[in-house]
Scaffold this motif. Structure first.
Motif, PDB file in Angstrom:
ATOM      1  N   SER A  43       0.831  -1.194   0.000  1.00 39.59           N
ATOM      2  CA  SER A  43       0.000   0.000   0.000  1.00 39.59           C
ATOM      3  C   SER A  43       0.876   1.260   0.000  1.00 39.59           C
ATOM      4  CB  SER A  43      -0.920   0.001   1.221  1.00 39.59           C
ATOM      5  OG  SER A  43      -1.675  -1.176   1.289  1.00 39.59           O
ATOM      6  N   GLY A  44       0.210   2.401  -0.093  1.00 45.87           N
ATOM      7  CA  GLY A  44       0.893   3.680   0.049  1.00 45.87           C
ATOM      8  C   GLY A  44       1.618   4.117  -1.206  1.00 45.87           C
ATOM      9  N   TRP A  45       2.627   4.995  -0.995  1.00 42.68           N
ATOM     10  CA  TRP A  45       3.349   5.543  -2.126  1.00 42.68           C
ATOM     11  C   TRP A  45       4.132   4.486  -2.884  1.00 42.68           C
ATOM     12  CZ3 TRP A  45       2.461   9.755  -4.617  1.00 42.68           C
ATOM     13  CH2 TRP A  45       1.852  10.823  -3.970  1.00 42.68           C
ATOM     14  N   SER A  46       4.504   3.393  -2.189  1.00 44.75           N
ATOM     15  CA  SER A  46       5.233   2.333  -2.892  1.00 44.75           C
ATOM     16  C   SER A  46       4.393   1.762  -4.032  1.00 44.75           C
ATOM     17  CB  SER A  46       5.640   1.228  -1.916  1.00 44.75           C
ATOM     18  OG  SER A  46       4.497   0.548  -1.414  1.00 44.75           O
ATOM     19  N   TRP A  47       3.080   1.760  -3.859  1.00 43.47           N
ATOM     20  CA  TRP A  47       2.215   1.292  -4.945  1.00 43.47           C
ATOM     21  C   TRP A  47       2.327   2.210  -6.152  1.00 43.47           C
ATOM     22  CZ3 TRP A  47      -0.579  -2.404  -7.085  1.00 43.47           C
ATOM     23  CH2 TRP A  47      -1.452  -2.044  -8.116  1.00 43.47           C
ATOM     24  N   HIS A  48       2.152   3.506  -5.921  1.00 44.52           N
ATOM     25  CA  HIS A  48       2.103   4.467  -7.028  1.00 44.52           C
ATOM     26  C   HIS A  48       3.458   4.641  -7.707  1.00 44.52           C
ATOM     27  CE1 HIS A  48      -1.986   5.537  -5.969  1.00 44.52           C
ATOM     28  NE2 HIS A  48      -1.613   5.769  -4.734  1.00 44.52           N
ATOM     29  N   LEU A  49       4.555   4.536  -6.941  1.00 39.76           N
ATOM     30  CA  LEU A  49       5.875   4.796  -7.502  1.00 39.76           C
ATOM     31  C   LEU A  49       6.603   3.547  -7.966  1.00 39.76           C
ATOM     32  CD1 LEU A  49       7.166   7.509  -4.988  1.00 39.76           C
ATOM     33  CD2 LEU A  49       6.138   7.855  -7.244  1.00 39.76           C
ATOM     34  N   GLN A  50       6.139   2.370  -7.519  1.00 44.65           N
ATOM     35  CA  GLN A  50       6.883   1.160  -7.836  1.00 44.65           C
ATOM     36  C   GLN A  50       6.012   0.089  -8.503  1.00 44.65           C
ATOM     37  OE1 GLN A  50       8.290   0.266  -3.910  1.00 44.65           O
ATOM     38  NE2 GLN A  50       9.495   2.141  -3.795  1.00 44.65           N
ATOM     39  N   ALA A  51       4.920  -0.285  -7.869  1.00 39.86           N
ATOM     40  CA  ALA A  51       4.109  -1.385  -8.395  1.00 39.86           C
ATOM     41  C   ALA A  51       3.350  -0.993  -9.657  1.00 39.86           C
ATOM     42  CB  ALA A  51       3.141  -1.871  -7.320  1.00 39.86           C
ATOM     43  N   ALA A  52       2.607   0.125  -9.589  1.00 37.02           N
ATOM     44  CA  ALA A  52       1.810   0.537 -10.758  1.00 37.02           C
ATOM     45  C   ALA A  52       2.683   0.744 -11.993  1.00 37.02           C
ATOM     46  CB  ALA A  52       0.998   1.788 -10.428  1.00 37.02           C
ATOM     47  N   PRO A  53       3.830   1.454 -11.895  1.00 42.30           N
ATOM     48  CA  PRO A  53       4.678   1.577 -13.082  1.00 42.30           C
ATOM     49  C   PRO A  53       5.139   0.228 -13.632  1.00 42.30           C
ATOM     50  CG  PRO A  53       5.337   3.179 -11.427  1.00 42.30           C
ATOM     51  CD  PRO A  53       4.342   2.272 -10.779  1.00 42.30           C
ATOM     52  N   ALA A  54       5.377  -0.760 -12.739  1.00 46.69           N
ATOM     53  CA  ALA A  54       5.811  -2.075 -13.213  1.00 46.69           C
ATOM     54  C   ALA A  54       4.708  -2.754 -14.026  1.00 46.69           C
ATOM     55  CB  ALA A  54       6.216  -2.939 -12.029  1.00 46.69           C
ATOM     56  N   ILE A  55       3.450  -2.608 -13.580  1.00 47.87           N
ATOM     57  CA  ILE A  55       2.330  -3.190 -14.331  1.00 47.87           C
ATOM     58  C   ILE A  55       2.277  -2.597 -15.728  1.00 47.87           C
ATOM     59  CG2 ILE A  55      -0.179  -3.385 -14.456  1.00 47.87           C
ATOM     60  CD1 ILE A  55      -0.218  -3.375 -11.399  1.00 47.87           C
ATOM     61  N   TRP A  56       2.334  -1.278 -15.794  1.00 46.46           N
ATOM     62  CA  TRP A  56       2.213  -0.612 -17.088  1.00 46.46           C
ATOM     63  C   TRP A  56       3.422  -0.884 -17.976  1.00 46.46           C
ATOM     64  CZ3 TRP A  56      -2.224   1.155 -18.834  1.00 46.46           C
ATOM     65  CH2 TRP A  56      -3.229   1.457 -17.910  1.00 46.46           C
ATOM     66  N   MET A  57       4.583  -0.987 -17.355  1.00 45.42           N
ATOM     67  CA  MET A  57       5.775  -1.293 -18.142  1.00 45.42           C
ATOM     68  C   MET A  57       5.663  -2.682 -18.758  1.00 45.42           C
ATOM     69  SD  MET A  57       8.644   0.378 -18.819  1.00 45.42           S
ATOM     70  CE  MET A  57       9.119   1.366 -17.396  1.00 45.42           C
ATOM     71  N   GLY A  58       5.179  -3.638 -17.972  1.00 45.99           N
ATOM     72  CA  GLY A  58       4.999  -4.979 -18.501  1.00 45.99           C
ATOM     73  C   GLY A  58       4.017  -5.012 -19.649  1.00 45.99           C
ATOM     74  N   TYR A  94       0.120  -8.792  -4.314  1.00 41.74           N
ATOM     75  CA  TYR A  94      -0.194  -7.718  -3.361  1.00 41.74           C
ATOM     76  C   TYR A  94      -0.149  -8.250  -1.937  1.00 41.74           C
ATOM     77  CZ  TYR A  94      -2.281  -3.285  -1.922  1.00 41.74           C
ATOM     78  OH  TYR A  94      -2.492  -2.053  -1.361  1.00 41.74           O
ATOM     79  N   ARG A  95       0.482  -7.452  -1.053  1.00 36.44           N
ATOM     80  CA  ARG A  95       0.629  -7.841   0.347  1.00 36.44           C
ATOM     81  C   ARG A  95       0.340  -6.642   1.233  1.00 36.44           C
ATOM     82  NH1 ARG A  95       4.098 -12.409   0.706  1.00 36.44           N
ATOM     83  NH2 ARG A  95       4.442 -13.260  -1.368  1.00 36.44           N
ATOM     84  N   GLY A  96       0.113  -6.901   2.500  1.00 39.29           N
ATOM     85  CA  GLY A  96      -0.054  -5.825   3.469  1.00 39.29           C
ATOM     86  C   GLY A  96      -1.465  -5.731   4.004  1.00 39.29           C
ATOM     87  N   GLY A  97      -1.575  -5.617   5.318  1.00 41.85           N
ATOM     88  CA  GLY A  97      -2.884  -5.572   5.965  1.00 41.85           C
ATOM     89  C   GLY A  97      -3.574  -4.240   5.911  1.00 41.85           C
ATOM     90  N   VAL A 130      -6.180   3.096  -8.076  1.00 40.27           N
ATOM     91  CA  VAL A 130      -5.460   1.852  -7.812  1.00 40.27           C
ATOM     92  C   VAL A 130      -6.011   0.710  -8.670  1.00 40.27           C
ATOM     93  CG1 VAL A 130      -4.901   0.117  -6.069  1.00 40.27           C
ATOM     94  CG2 VAL A 130      -4.836   2.548  -5.472  1.00 40.27           C
ATOM     95  N   CYS A 131      -7.323   0.565  -8.700  1.00 42.91           N
ATOM     96  CA  CYS A 131      -7.938  -0.535  -9.457  1.00 42.91           C
ATOM     97  C   CYS A 131      -7.741  -0.387 -10.956  1.00 42.91           C
ATOM     98  CB  CYS A 131      -9.419  -0.650  -9.110  1.00 42.91           C
ATOM     99  SG  CYS A 131      -9.721  -1.214  -7.423  1.00 42.91           S
ATOM    100  N   PHE A 132      -7.605   0.846 -11.430  1.00 38.44           N
ATOM    101  CA  PHE A 132      -7.358   1.071 -12.857  1.00 38.44           C
ATOM    102  C   PHE A 132      -6.074   0.369 -13.281  1.00 38.44           C
ATOM    103  CE2 PHE A 132      -5.709   3.729 -16.408  1.00 38.44           C
ATOM    104  CZ  PHE A 132      -6.744   3.491 -17.309  1.00 38.44           C
ATOM    105  N   SER A 133      -5.035   0.443 -12.444  1.00 41.96           N
ATOM    106  CA  SER A 133      -3.787  -0.265 -12.739  1.00 41.96           C
ATOM    107  C   SER A 133      -3.891  -1.746 -12.410  1.00 41.96           C
ATOM    108  CB  SER A 133      -2.632   0.365 -11.950  1.00 41.96           C
ATOM    109  OG  SER A 133      -2.381   1.692 -12.376  1.00 41.96           O
ATOM    110  N   LEU A 134      -4.555  -2.071 -11.298  1.00 43.68           N
ATOM    111  CA  LEU A 134      -4.684  -3.475 -10.893  1.00 43.68           C
ATOM    112  C   LEU A 134      -5.291  -4.323 -11.999  1.00 43.68           C
ATOM    113  CD1 LEU A 134      -5.891  -3.690  -7.174  1.00 43.68           C
ATOM    114  CD2 LEU A 134      -4.032  -4.972  -8.213  1.00 43.68           C
ATOM    115  N   ARG A 135      -6.295  -3.780 -12.668  1.00 46.79           N
ATOM    116  CA  ARG A 135      -7.003  -4.551 -13.691  1.00 46.79           C
ATOM    117  C   ARG A 135      -6.138  -4.785 -14.926  1.00 46.79           C
ATOM    118  NH1 ARG A 135     -11.490  -1.361 -11.705  1.00 46.79           N
ATOM    119  NH2 ARG A 135     -12.960  -2.751 -10.651  1.00 46.79           N
ATOM    120  N   ARG A 136      -5.012  -4.108 -15.020  1.00 50.51           N
ATOM    121  CA  ARG A 136      -4.111  -4.321 -16.159  1.00 50.51           C
ATOM    122  C   ARG A 136      -3.165  -5.491 -15.927  1.00 50.51           C
ATOM    123  NH1 ARG A 136      -7.954  -0.842 -16.491  1.00 50.51           N
ATOM    124  NH2 ARG A 136      -8.148  -0.147 -18.650  1.00 50.51           N
TER     125      ARG A 136
END
Length: 808
Positions: A86-101, A112-115, A128-134
């Motif tokens: 969660s948090g900024w790590s999603w927007h700066l790290q995870a989401a860009p990786a999805i789109w790059m792939g 995805y991890r974290g309570g 968040v879901c806009f990127s998740l669905r990709r």
């Protein structure tokens, strides 16, 4: 995994947190399994040190080199596995990786991890879901997170965290030491302050108790001051940053592991404690209750409640039998998180991401535009139904059963109002469709057989039905059937087959060769249909005439077309393969990606032959024109029932359900058959349900096996029922026999049609008769008829065994 190129995107130690440790461990395990893993670190150490002191500066400086490394790694990899939080790590790290792939055309698995997911999604679900669905697959370690994402329409599959059972294992230690261990970072989220207050209460009863806290973080100065205020300096040891390799020694010395967090998901520290044989006390937050079952494999307490936490710890520390019981149950639970158990689940999601239909090119044009237009002109809803099915297939079993119950009630009510046969049946047996609240209520209705439909065909047509299409089965089960299908039913069957096709990475529009023999297909090849098939790149190879000249023509067409998929009868495809082998024509270079077989029982030797010949997997399908598309095999080997539209019952001879895993008669209710209802329809087949879930993660129930039609079984003179394989094995491997067909005419007479290579020697003829009689009875008349060719069934199928006795 062998040779699979994976870009694993995630944090690495230090700090040695849960996600970082899982990333390092996963990379090592994947490499051991033969994968090529390139780590893309999202948290590299940064210099100068002052950048960390300026809010947002470190993240801003890390981003450009991270994106560049990600771009290069995505180019080399076949698949991106992205560790997300969660948090900024999603927007700066995870989401860009999805789109790059996606930009690089690679498969993307989002882990995805974290309570803190509920609060994170509540604050920005749309973005968040806009990127998740990709992502091509979303995996989470717990049922808790799967439910959280399900609330936002995201289907997430559960792949638990991994625990290294070689590193973490129980060790003998003297009882009564009262040593407590906490292994969480020193952050406010993990509420070490409440743990210290609870430990102070424990010390009043157990003055010798000791607490070790492994981890570091911003809360450390505050916690040290609190320990001093509670006069716990000598009893509390702040171990600081602790490498994961050093943790086993801490667990092996502990008598209890404490997890005091305020929000959590699936803590690695709990898994490691379990694997080390240490009982656990934890707060009951987030996904923890899905992991720890109170008083079974651990003790749960409310968060921020020092009194409750102290009582729970004392109960474990002062009762040896309780501690031993909890530790034993925890150790068993840890076994389920071993790599041997997790690897098949993870590999299934990798295959799901890799076996995805083309996103561009001619196939995508046909699948996304031309075929939907074709269905729209025919007033079929198959494109919309297929999209719905691709969502519902990931629903949990309970949710699918609720959908079935809802649709079943609607079908039964409609039948009572609009279908004369069922209106009369309900009145005769006193059945009230409004009282149906469970699929098991179907048992109040009698079994529907082909004779009932043939005798009352007009009464099965709904009075509000639209245009109906007439169909006829070939009578391979002993009795032909004439029936009607409406557009709802046809749309559902097309959607089910379409969905299953996409499981294997192929789609409508990919080149396809169809080896089929139904007159429905063969007699309707007018100019319009021929043009349509050309647009869809589908080539029909009729299964009626399989002369050597015709088979030569088929091989030539396959070599010219180079189909991505084959579809048809397994027996016919095997004949084609055997003919190709005689001609010394290799089929494994055609580019076939999957061989779909249906309409007959698939024998294992047929699967092996087709797999070797085409160099492609074989996907088994089960269904019929009358019963619909009942089940199809996924790449993980599960025969998934089309549960959105079909209810399958497996019944014994008395009509009672049999336990999963046991054979019985297959009876189906098709929920999309309102125009011509098939409710509790006896297919004439024998099979069993599978009690185990499929590693692929789909919630669809499974058929464990389909043994074949009732008429594929034979009956000995003493009444013993056996599968036709008992007789098939006698003939199948004889080099003198080229083809055969066994027909049990009566209990006392069985005919064998046989094509021999150069005439059947008398000694071999006698041997065959002797072996048949050993199974069927010594008084049975076994008649061997040598013929030049084995005629196909009316449908074009080639059946090895037909019993006119077993169907009675």
């Amino acid at each position: 995994m062998n040779g699979l190129r994976i870009a694993l995107v995630g944090p690495l130690p230090p700090p040695a947190g849960g996600i970082a440790n899982q990333t390092v461990q996963l990379a090592a395990l994947l490499r051991e399994d033969g994968a090529e893993v390139e780590l893309v670190q999202v948290n590299p150490p940064w210099r100068p040190v002052w950048a960390a002191r300026v809010r947002g500066m470190r993240a801003a400086l890390r981003l450009p080199p991270y994106l560049w490394q990600l771009w290069r790694a995505a180019g080399r990899a076949q698949l991106l596995h992205v560790m997300a939080n969660s948090g900024w790590s999603w927007h700066l790290q995870a989401a860009p990786a999805i789109w790059m792939g996606r930009l690089r055309g690679k498969g993307v698995v989002l882990n995805y991890r974290g309570g803190e997911a509920p609060a994170f999604l509540a604050g920005g679900a749309t973005l968040v879901c806009f990127s998740l669905r990709r992502a091509h697959a979303v995996i989470v370690p717990s049922a808790y997170l799967a439910r959280v994402f399900g609330e936002y329409g995201i289907s997430a599959q559960i792949v638990p965290n991994i625990v290294n059972l070689q590193r973490f294992h129980p060790a003998h230690k003297p009882p009564g030491q009262a040593r407590i261990l906490i292994a969480r970072h020193l952050e406010a989220l993990y509420d070490h302050a409440t743990a210290l207050r609870a430990f102070a209460l424990v010390r009043k009863h157990l003055p010798h108790a000791q607490l070790t806290i492994c981890g570091d973080g911003p809360e450390r100065p505050h916690l040290q001051r609190l320990a001093e205020a509670l006069q716990l300096q000598s009893a509390v040891h702040f171990a600081g940053k602790t490498d994961n390799a050093a943790m086993p020694a801490h667990y092996q010395q502990a008598d209890l592991a404490l997890n005091p967090s305020l929000a959590d998901n699936m803590p690695n520290s709990v898994l490691e404690a379990w694997a080390s044989g240490v009982p656990v006390v934890s707060t009951n937050v987030g996904g923890v209750p899905d992991l720890i079952h109170d008083d079974t494999n651990g003790v749960l307490v409310p968060p921020a409640d020092a009194d409750a936490m102290a009582r729970a710890m004392l109960a474990v520390l002062t009762d040896t039998s309780t501690a031993r019981r909890l530790a034993s149950a925890g150790l068993a639970a840890a076994q389920r998180c071993a790599w041997t158990r997790i690897a098949p689940l993870l590999k299934a999601q990798y295959r799901r991401a890799l076996k995805r239909p083309p996103q561009a090119g001619y196939t995508a044009l046909v699948s996304a535009l031309l075929f939907p237009l074709h269905e729209w002109f025919k007033r079929h809803r198959s494109p919309a139904l297929r999209r719905q099915m691709e969502a519902t297939q990931w629903w949990p079993r309970a949710r699918l059963e609720a959908l079935q119950t809802e649709r079943l009630r609607a079908l039964l009510l409609h039948a009572s109002e609009h279908v004369a046969y069922y209106r009369q049946l309900y009145a005769r047996i006193g059945f009230d469709a409004t009282r149906v609240h469970d699929v098991r209520d179907l048992r109040c209705l009698p079994i529907l057989r082909k004779s009932h439909i043939n005798d009352h065909r007009d009464d099965f047509c709904a009075d509000d039905a639209g245009r109906l299409q007439r169909f006829t089965t070939g009578g391979s089960s002993g009795e032909p059937l004439i029936f009607f299908l409406g557009k709802e039913r046809i749309s559902a069957d097309v959607a089910a087959k379409w969905r299953a096709t996409r499981w294997w990475g192929v789609d409508i529009g990919d080149r396809e060769a169809v080896m089929w023999g139904s007159p429905i297909e063969l007699h309707a090849q007018d100019l319009w249909r021929a043009r349509r098939d050309r647009v869809m790149r589908s080539d029909l190879l009729p299964a009626f005439d399989l002369s050597p000249a015709r088979l030569d023509d088929y091989l030539h067409r396959l070599q010219k077309q180079r189909p991505a998929m084959l579809f048809g009868y397994p027996s016919v495809m095997c004949l084609l393969v055997q003919h190709a082998q005689m001609r010394q024509i290799a089929l494994d270079r055609l580019g076939v990606r999957v061989v779909f077989v249906t309409a007959e029982r698939l024998y294992e030797d047929q699967r092996s032959l087709l797999t070797r010949a085409f160099g492609a997997p074989v996907a088994n399908g089960y269904g019929g024109r009358d019963a619909g598309f009942i089940a199809h095999e996924c790449p993980e080997g599960g025969m998934h029932i089309t549960a959105e539209d079909v209810i399958v019952e497996i019944l014994d001879a008395a009509g009672e359900p049999v336990p999963p895993g046991e054979n019985g008669a297959i009876v189906i209710t098709h929920l999309a058959s309102r125009d011509f209802p098939l409710i509790r329809y006896a297919t004439g087949d024998v099979g069993a349900l599978d009690p185990e879930p499929c590693p692929c993660g789909r919630g669809l129930p499974l058929l464990q096996r389909v043994e074949g039609r009732v008429t594929d079984f034979v009956v000995a003179r003493d009444g013993t029922v056996m599968h036709g394989l008992a007789l098939i094995y006698i003939l199948r491997d004889l080099p003198q026999v080229r083809a055969f067909k066994i027909i049990q005419e009566t209990i006392d007479c069985t005919r064998v049609l046989l094509v021999s290579v150069a005439g059947l020697p008398p000694s071999l003829r006698l041997s065959i008769i002797t072996q048949f009689r050993a199974r069927l009875g010594q008084a049975v008349d076994v008649v061997i008829e040598e013929v030049t060719a084995i005629p196909a069934e009316a449908s074009g199928k080639h059946r090895y065994v037909v019993s006119k006795v077993a169907s009675h």
